[in-house]
Design a protein around this motif. Structure first.
Motif, mmCIF file in Angstrom:
data_model
loop_
_atom_site.group_PDB
_atom_site.id
_atom_site.type_symbol
_atom_site.label_atom_id
_atom_site.label_comp_id
_atom_site.label_asym_id
_atom_site.label_seq_id
_atom_site.Cartn_x
_atom_site.Cartn_y
_atom_site.Cartn_z
ATOM 1 N N GLY A 217 0.588 -0.774 -0.216
ATOM 2 C CA GLY A 217 -0.059 -0.332 -0.440
ATOM 3 C C GLY A 217 0.798 0.892 0.056
ATOM 4 N N ASP A 218 2.618 1.311 0.396
ATOM 5 C CA ASP A 218 3.490 1.803 0.464
ATOM 6 C C ASP A 218 3.198 3.365 -0.971
ATOM 7 N N VAL A 219 3.707 3.647 -1.626
ATOM 8 C CA VAL A 219 3.911 4.289 -2.595
ATOM 9 C C VAL A 219 5.202 5.112 -2.647
ATOM 10 N N LEU A 220 6.288 4.801 -3.345
ATOM 11 C CA LEU A 220 7.842 5.270 -3.702
ATOM 12 C C LEU A 220 7.583 6.208 -5.084
ATOM 13 N N VAL A 221 8.522 7.012 -4.020
ATOM 14 C CA VAL A 221 8.571 8.306 -5.823
ATOM 15 C C VAL A 221 10.316 8.342 -5.344
ATOM 16 N N ARG A 222 10.560 8.180 -6.700
ATOM 17 C CA ARG A 222 12.170 8.488 -7.158
ATOM 18 C C ARG A 222 12.533 9.788 -7.782
ATOM 19 N N ASP B 78 9.827 8.788 -11.145
ATOM 20 C CA ASP B 78 9.880 7.316 -10.933
ATOM 21 C C ASP B 78 8.908 7.389 -9.839
ATOM 22 N N VAL B 79 7.349 5.878 -9.889
ATOM 23 C CA VAL B 79 6.600 6.309 -9.101
ATOM 24 C C VAL B 79 6.625 4.778 -9.015
ATOM 25 N N THR B 80 6.439 4.386 -7.414
ATOM 26 C CA THR B 80 6.692 3.233 -7.476
ATOM 27 C C THR B 80 5.643 2.280 -6.636
ATOM 28 N N TYR B 81 4.266 1.922 -7.046
ATOM 29 C CA TYR B 81 3.347 1.614 -5.871
ATOM 30 C C TYR B 81 3.484 -0.877 -4.699
ATOM 31 N N MET B 82 3.766 -0.023 -4.480
ATOM 32 C CA MET B 82 4.209 -1.535 -3.325
ATOM 33 C C MET B 82 1.949 -2.524 -3.290
ATOM 34 N N ALA B 83 2.184 -3.172 -3.934
ATOM 35 C CA ALA B 83 1.501 -4.110 -4.117
ATOM 36 C C ALA B 83 0.865 -4.961 -3.191
ATOM 37 N N ALA B 84 2.464 -5.232 -2.443
ATOM 38 C CA ALA B 84 2.584 -6.440 -1.176
ATOM 39 C C ALA B 84 4.100 -6.093 -0.816
ATOM 40 N N ASP B 85 3.840 -6.765 0.353
ATOM 41 C CA ASP B 85 5.140 -6.593 1.175
ATOM 42 C C ASP B 85 6.437 -6.676 0.130
ATOM 43 N N HIS B 86 7.043 -7.758 -0.896
ATOM 44 C CA HIS B 86 8.008 -7.654 -1.900
ATOM 45 C C HIS B 86 7.543 -7.614 -3.056
ATOM 46 N N GLY C 133 6.222 -4.863 -5.875
ATOM 47 C CA GLY C 133 5.990 -3.277 -6.217
ATOM 48 C C GLY C 133 5.646 -3.479 -8.153
ATOM 49 N N LEU C 134 5.074 -2.016 -8.080
ATOM 50 C CA LEU C 134 4.948 -1.708 -9.973
ATOM 51 C C LEU C 134 5.280 -0.394 -9.324
ATOM 52 N N GLU C 135 6.269 -0.402 -11.074
ATOM 53 C CA GLU C 135 6.969 0.589 -11.026
ATOM 54 C C GLU C 135 6.755 1.802 -12.111
ATOM 55 N N LEU C 136 6.578 2.496 -13.033
ATOM 56 C CA LEU C 136 6.249 3.615 -13.939
ATOM 57 C C LEU C 136 6.800 4.820 -13.328
ATOM 58 N N ILE C 137 8.303 5.039 -14.714
ATOM 59 C CA ILE C 137 9.046 6.011 -15.092
ATOM 60 C C ILE C 137 8.486 7.227 -16.242
ATOM 61 N N ALA C 138 8.232 8.125 -16.137
ATOM 62 C CA ALA C 138 8.410 9.495 -16.787
ATOM 63 C C ALA C 138 9.467 10.375 -17.095
ATOM 64 N N ALA C 139 9.894 10.297 -18.338
ATOM 65 C CA ALA C 139 11.084 11.375 -18.591
ATOM 66 C C ALA C 139 11.103 10.691 -20.257
ATOM 67 N N LEU D 292 7.208 -4.859 -13.183
ATOM 68 C CA LEU D 292 6.893 -5.612 -11.893
ATOM 69 C C LEU D 292 8.010 -5.902 -11.817
ATOM 70 N N GLN D 293 8.511 -5.277 -10.001
ATOM 71 C CA GLN D 293 9.024 -5.785 -9.059
ATOM 72 C C GLN D 293 9.326 -6.075 -8.457
ATOM 73 N N TYR D 294 10.191 -6.882 -7.701
ATOM 74 C CA TYR D 294 10.098 -8.333 -7.002
ATOM 75 C C TYR D 294 11.694 -7.881 -5.221
ATOM 76 N N HIS D 295 11.089 -7.287 -5.064
ATOM 77 C CA HIS D 295 12.065 -6.792 -3.620
ATOM 78 C C HIS D 295 11.987 -7.993 -2.650
ATOM 79 N N PRO D 296 13.519 -8.426 -2.487
ATOM 80 C CA PRO D 296 13.287 -10.293 -1.893
ATOM 81 C C PRO D 296 13.435 -9.578 -0.004
ATOM 82 N N VAL D 297 13.930 -8.192 0.260
ATOM 83 C CA VAL D 297 14.683 -8.530 1.834
ATOM 84 C C VAL D 297 13.504 -6.705 2.299
ATOM 85 N N LYS D 298 12.710 -7.696 3.351
ATOM 86 C CA LYS D 298 11.440 -6.570 3.270
ATOM 87 C C LYS D 298 12.181 -5.836 4.744
#
Length: 216
Positions: free
Chosen positions: A22-27, A62-70, A72-78, A109-115
């Protein structure tokens, strides 16, 4: 003992927290787009003559929406600007042939192995749609073959990425990221003196990025 307990509580409160479902990461990154191009011939007038494409430097959001703990979905704009130049022969003597702006929205679709932890790598794979716009013939090309209209076909392809986030605060982190994007286009040059010429270019760029991010 009381002071040790208070210090432990403060350290725990200040420790970085990993993004949860549910978190959002903005880079915000600075990126280098480095085409790994492979060109066909400029046909029909210049068989065997190929083109090269230059690197470009730009900011990226870019914006990443964490669909689950591990996951995320990232969309880049440039958007970046690139030039195509002749390598050898007649087109090589002209040098720069045309320029274009490139808009490559990419969803991975990103996989984050380290929670949990201050250093968090990730891997991603997805799709890309690349739009070419504001194409323009160079002054050298117009001088050589007269007024020229340039068009470049859009592209749909795949993308892969690897990166890492490094915490510098509870909601602030540094980021390093690299992507490989499958981009193919056909450039069409409608010239006054040489007729219509086409060249197929497989751009396939590496995109290297570094920047900062915020967790919301």
């Amino acid at each position: 003992m009381r002071y040790l307990a208070i210090a432990a509580m403060l350290m725990g409160a200040a420790s970085p927290a990993w993004a949860e479902a549910g978190d959002v990461l903005v880079r915000l990154r600075g990126i280098v787009v480095a085409p790994n191009e492979k060109s066909g011939s400029v046909l029909p007038a210049f068989p065997g003559e190929r083109v090269s494409v230059n690197n470009s430097f730009m900011p990226e959001v870019d914006v990443t929406y964490m669909a689950a703990d591990h996951w995320g979905l990232e969309l880049i704009a440039a958007t970046t600007k690139h030039s195509a130049s002749g390598r050898t022969g007649t087109t090589g003597t002209i040098g720069k042939l045309a320029s274009t702006w490139v808009l490559p929205p990419t969803l991975t679709l990103q996989y984050h192995p380290v929670k949990d932890g201050p250093v968090r790598p990730y891997l991603g794979a997805g799709v890309n749609y690349t739009l070419f716009y504001s194409e323009k013939a160079s002054r050298g090309l117009v001088t050589a073959v007269g007024k020229t209209k340039v068009r470049m076909s859009d592209s749909v392809g795949w993308a892969a990425q690897a990166g890492v986030d490094v915490d510098v605060g509870r909601n602030l982190f540094l980021n390093l990221d690299v992507k490989y994007i499958d981009i193919d286009t056909t450039a069409r040059l409608d010239t006054t003196a040489a007729g219509t010429q086409r060249v197929r270019i497989n751009l396939n760029p590496f995109v290297f990025g570094a920047g900062v991010g915020m967790r919301f």
